[in-house]
Design a protein around this motif. Structure first.
Motif, PDB file in Angstrom:
ATOM      1  N   VAL A  95     -18.130  55.963   4.342  1.00  0.00           N
ATOM      2  CA  VAL A  95     -18.119  57.269   4.996  1.00  0.00           C
ATOM      3  C   VAL A  95     -17.392  57.125   6.326  1.00  0.00           C
ATOM      4  O   VAL A  95     -17.718  56.240   7.125  1.00  0.00           O
ATOM      5  N   ASN A  96     -16.405  57.984   6.557  1.00  0.00           N
ATOM      6  CA  ASN A  96     -15.662  57.975   7.812  1.00  0.00           C
ATOM      7  C   ASN A  96     -15.969  59.243   8.599  1.00  0.00           C
ATOM      8  O   ASN A  96     -15.704  60.355   8.124  1.00  0.00           O
ATOM      9  N   LEU A  97     -16.523  59.061   9.773  1.00  0.00           N
ATOM     10  CA  LEU A  97     -16.786  60.168  10.690  1.00  0.00           C
ATOM     11  C   LEU A  97     -15.746  60.116  11.800  1.00  0.00           C
ATOM     12  O   LEU A  97     -15.418  59.040  12.302  1.00  0.00           O
TER      13      LEU A  97
ATOM     14  N   TYR B 227     -13.554  61.978  -1.677  1.00  0.00           N
ATOM     15  CA  TYR B 227     -13.412  63.336  -1.136  1.00  0.00           C
ATOM     16  C   TYR B 227     -12.830  63.231   0.258  1.00  0.00           C
ATOM     17  O   TYR B 227     -13.376  62.552   1.131  1.00  0.00           O
ATOM     18  N   ASP B 228     -11.724  63.930   0.481  1.00  0.00           N
ATOM     19  CA  ASP B 228     -11.005  63.897   1.752  1.00  0.00           C
ATOM     20  C   ASP B 228     -10.980  65.297   2.342  1.00  0.00           C
ATOM     21  O   ASP B 228     -10.420  66.221   1.748  1.00  0.00           O
ATOM     22  N   PHE B 229     -11.611  65.458   3.494  1.00  0.00           N
ATOM     23  CA  PHE B 229     -11.555  66.733   4.190  1.00  0.00           C
ATOM     24  C   PHE B 229     -10.207  66.865   4.891  1.00  0.00           C
ATOM     25  O   PHE B 229      -9.718  65.915   5.495  1.00  0.00           O
ATOM     26  N   TYR B 230      -9.601  68.054   4.809  1.00  0.00           N
ATOM     27  CA  TYR B 230      -8.279  68.248   5.394  1.00  0.00           C
ATOM     28  C   TYR B 230      -8.301  68.062   6.905  1.00  0.00           C
ATOM     29  O   TYR B 230      -7.366  67.523   7.493  1.00  0.00           O
TER      30      TYR B 230
ATOM     31  N   LEU C 109     -15.853  56.587  13.403  1.00  0.00           N
ATOM     32  CA  LEU C 109     -16.998  55.759  13.074  1.00  0.00           C
ATOM     33  C   LEU C 109     -17.019  55.552  11.566  1.00  0.00           C
ATOM     34  O   LEU C 109     -17.160  56.509  10.800  1.00  0.00           O
ATOM     35  N   GLY C 110     -16.857  54.299  11.150  1.00  0.00           N
ATOM     36  CA  GLY C 110     -16.886  53.971   9.733  1.00  0.00           C
ATOM     37  C   GLY C 110     -18.227  53.389   9.334  1.00  0.00           C
ATOM     38  O   GLY C 110     -18.762  52.503  10.016  1.00  0.00           O
ATOM     39  N   LEU C 111     -18.801  53.896   8.248  1.00  0.00           N
ATOM     40  CA  LEU C 111     -20.057  53.406   7.702  1.00  0.00           C
ATOM     41  C   LEU C 111     -19.797  52.886   6.289  1.00  0.00           C
ATOM     42  O   LEU C 111     -19.239  53.608   5.457  1.00  0.00           O
TER      43      LEU C 111
ATOM     44  N   LEU D 251     -16.838  64.935   9.680  1.00  0.00           N
ATOM     45  CA  LEU D 251     -16.801  64.229   8.407  1.00  0.00           C
ATOM     46  C   LEU D 251     -15.368  64.192   7.898  1.00  0.00           C
ATOM     47  O   LEU D 251     -14.801  65.218   7.523  1.00  0.00           O
ATOM     48  N   ASN D 252     -14.798  63.017   7.861  1.00  0.00           N
ATOM     49  CA  ASN D 252     -13.393  62.849   7.517  1.00  0.00           C
ATOM     50  C   ASN D 252     -13.216  62.654   6.015  1.00  0.00           C
ATOM     51  O   ASN D 252     -12.533  63.427   5.358  1.00  0.00           O
ATOM     52  N   ASP D 253     -13.814  61.594   5.472  1.00  0.00           N
ATOM     53  CA  ASP D 253     -13.731  61.370   4.027  1.00  0.00           C
ATOM     54  C   ASP D 253     -14.905  60.526   3.565  1.00  0.00           C
ATOM     55  O   ASP D 253     -15.554  59.826   4.355  1.00  0.00           O
ATOM     56  N   VAL D 254     -15.149  60.581   2.265  1.00  0.00           N
ATOM     57  CA  VAL D 254     -16.229  59.834   1.620  1.00  0.00           C
ATOM     58  C   VAL D 254     -15.660  59.192   0.366  1.00  0.00           C
ATOM     59  O   VAL D 254     -14.974  59.851  -0.423  1.00  0.00           O
TER      60      VAL D 254
END
Length: 591
Positions: free
Chosen positions: A240-242, A207-210, A261-263, A215-218
């Motif tokens: 998860v990319n914040l 899932y990619d937020f525009y 921030l990458g998790l 929250l960038n993508d998961v």
């Protein structure tokens, strides 16, 4: 070899205006009138799109990435496949989703390949993908079975909502082949069992937020693999990319600030059921903060990776289960100074931890014995610098060099006999015909070069070079890795894009390997005696591949492919000879 290189050079000059599209990680140039973008075409439509450019204006702050793709020789015995991607070269954004193609060629080669998709009223896209390739192998070279079959079936869903894009796919892959590379023994029976088969199921979600606001993508990835000898492996990963992008800094004109921030949480559990019955389970948690300052096309990125690795290992030769936990820190920084579009200097340092799974190893070397010791490879640091740029939107280039320090660096060694009895009903992997992963600490020096040239709107040429030199602590030479690998390619569309032509030439230098000699001249004639050569050579090669497709009608095409047309007699690994000159022809129906 010199004669082959001269012939190859002449042929490549003759085909400098043609295209090749069956290589696995081919580059797609989207409309030469715009600034060219280097992109990877995934093997299948089912692959999750991870491009951060939708909508373009909100993702354009990310700097472009130019990388040299490590392309396998297309005429490798196993990898001599036409990928599920449309075989014809593409020079614009048009993509034919719905098609089916079938082809036949020498060596008993059969191809069946198709993709179908549709958009629902809700805007959701659903589709399916199928790919099958079979070859009878080298019947005139080996007395035993060298047949190979591979296939994939996939389903995918893409949905474009108001806030983001959702993708999900499920894929089943089957690889049915033989350990045919016997060189040390002389089997008396032609019907010996050399069979190996792997099954792999993958389910991925994305899932990619525009917008890049918090929250960038998961991404979620999972897979399950099993093989003919009872091996089982489960993999799962969540990323998860914040982020907070495009923040203007006060009192600093034209300077923007990005925070990320990458998790990442990844686990791999592998169990083998033969020989030493190795078993391992790894859990790796990574925290990757970074900040980036942009000014025009120049930027400075500073970050770190923190990894916590928990490992459990056991086998028949270990007294019990070994447990180990360790925390790692890795540097991550890069500077790019863009003097102009034509000249962008960059330099940086990075590092990281890579979990080596059985499934990943099989992608690189399918002839592994079904019992592997799996470790995580640590890149303590890697320094690199380079120059890249675009010259008049006609030439794109990237030159770089680097030096790194690595622990548990993975490569492959040939296996000896597992049982030395003469009258022994050997399993498929016990003819000195398999490989195992080995590890060593050391350094690697590398240089890469990639050039793409677009003299015409319908003509693209490219060249890539990769040099890697390893210095190991315990091994004198690294096994089964060439020092230099070069590829040259071109693709050309003519007759109003009804005729698409292509070429790909691949060169590789010799690679060192270990190998074994087997005899029964010892004290006991019922016991085989083996001796190891740790400085054997697998010769380099020059491999030329050609392709052509003609669109007879907008919904009907005919195609022809020629692999290893110089009929080069080389090996991928010791004992594993590739197919000779291959010609495959077929038809494609688009709908």
């Amino acid at each position: 070899m010199n004669k082959r290189f001269q012939i190859l050079s002449l042929l490549f000059l003759g085909f400098s205006q043609i295209a090749f599209s069956q290589i696995k990680d081919e580059k797609l140039i989207l409309d030469r009138k715009r600034e060219p973008e280097v992109k990877k075409i995934e093997k299948k439509k089912t692959s999750i799109e991870a491009e951060k450019n939708y909508p373009p204006q909100e993702k354009s702050a990310n700097p472009p990435s130019y990388e040299i793709t490590n392309v396998p020789a297309s005429s490798d015995f196993k990898t001599s496949v036409i990928q599920g991607e449309d075989i014809s070269p593409k020079f614009d954004g048009e993509y034919q989703n719905n098609y089916f193609q079938i082809g036949m060629g020498n060596y008993g080669k059969i191809l069946a390949d198709g993709n179908i998709s549709t958009k629902l009223e809700s805007g959701m896209e659903v589709g399916g993908d199928v790919h099958f390739l079979s070859t009878q192998g080298l019947k005139k070279v080996y007395d035993w079975n060298s047949q190979q079959n591979s296939g994939n079936v996939g389903l995918y869903v893409n949905s474009y909502g108001e806030k983001g894009k959702f993708s999900m796919n499920a894929d089943y892959g089957l690889n049915d082949y033989n350990y045919y590379g016997i060189y040390a023994l002389n089997p008396t029976s032609s019907d010996i069992d050399l069979k190996q088969k792997t099954n792999r199921i993958k389910v991925n979600g994305y899932y990619d937020f525009y917008s890049n606001d918090i929250l960038n993508d998961v991404r979620v990835k999972s897979s399950f693999l099993s093989d003919h000898f009872g091996a089982k492996e489960n993999q799962a990963e969540i990323l998860v990319n914040l982020s907070k992008h495009g923040v203007a800094l006060p009192k600093m004109d034209e300077v923007n600030f990005n925070a990320d921030l990458g998790l990442n949480l990844e686990t791999v559990k592998t169990d083998f059921d033969v020989l030493d019955k190795n078993s391992s389970q790894y859990v790796n948690a990574t925290l990757a903060p970074k900040i980036t300052f942009f000014k025009g096309k120049s930027y400075l990125m500073i970050g770190s990776d923190f990894s916590f690795l928990n490992a459990k290992n056991s086998s028949l030769i270990l007294a019990g289960e070994e447990k180990n936990s360790k925390t790692y820190w890795f540097p991550n920084a890069e500077l790019q100074f863009a003097a102009a579009d034509e000249f962008k200097f960059y330099a940086g340092i990075n590092g990281g931890l890579k979990l080596n799974s059985y499934a990943d190893l099989l992608e690189e070397n399918p002839y592994l014995v079904s019992d592997q010791e799996l470790r995580a490879t640590e890149t303590k640091y890697k320094f690199y610098f380079g120059l890249r740029g675009d010259i008049d939107q006609n030439i794109k280039y990237d030159f770089s060099a680097g030096f790194g320090k690595m622990n548990d660096l993975l490569f492959f060694k040939a296996n000896d006999l597992f049982n030395n009895n003469v009258d022994y009903n050997r399993p498929a992997f016990d003819y000195a015909n398999t490989f195992s992963a080995v590890y060593d600490n050391g350094t690697v020096s590398e240089a890469k070069a990639s050039v793409q040239y677009f003299p015409l709107a319908n003509l693209a040429l490219n060249a890539e070079l990769k040099f890697e030199k390893y210095n190991l602590d315990n091994y004198e030479n690294i096994f089964n890795k060439p020092l230099v690998k070069v590829s040259l390619g071109g693709k050309y569309a003519m007759l109003d894009k009804k005729l698409n032509l292509g070429a790909k030439a691949i060169f590789a230098t010799d690679q060192t390997t270990n190998s074994f000699e087997v005899s029964n001249v010892g004290i006991n004639p019922n016991i085989l005696v083996t001796s190891e050569n740790k400085n054997d050579k697998v010769g380099g090669f020059a491999d030329l591949n050609l392709s052509a497709e003609y669109k007879v009608h907008k919904n009907f095409s005919i195609f022809a492919l020629g692999n290893n047309v110089l009929n080069t007699k080389y090996q991928t690994y010791k004992g594993y000879k590739v197919l000779g000159a291959q010609i495959l022809g077929g038809v494609k129906i688009s709908f």
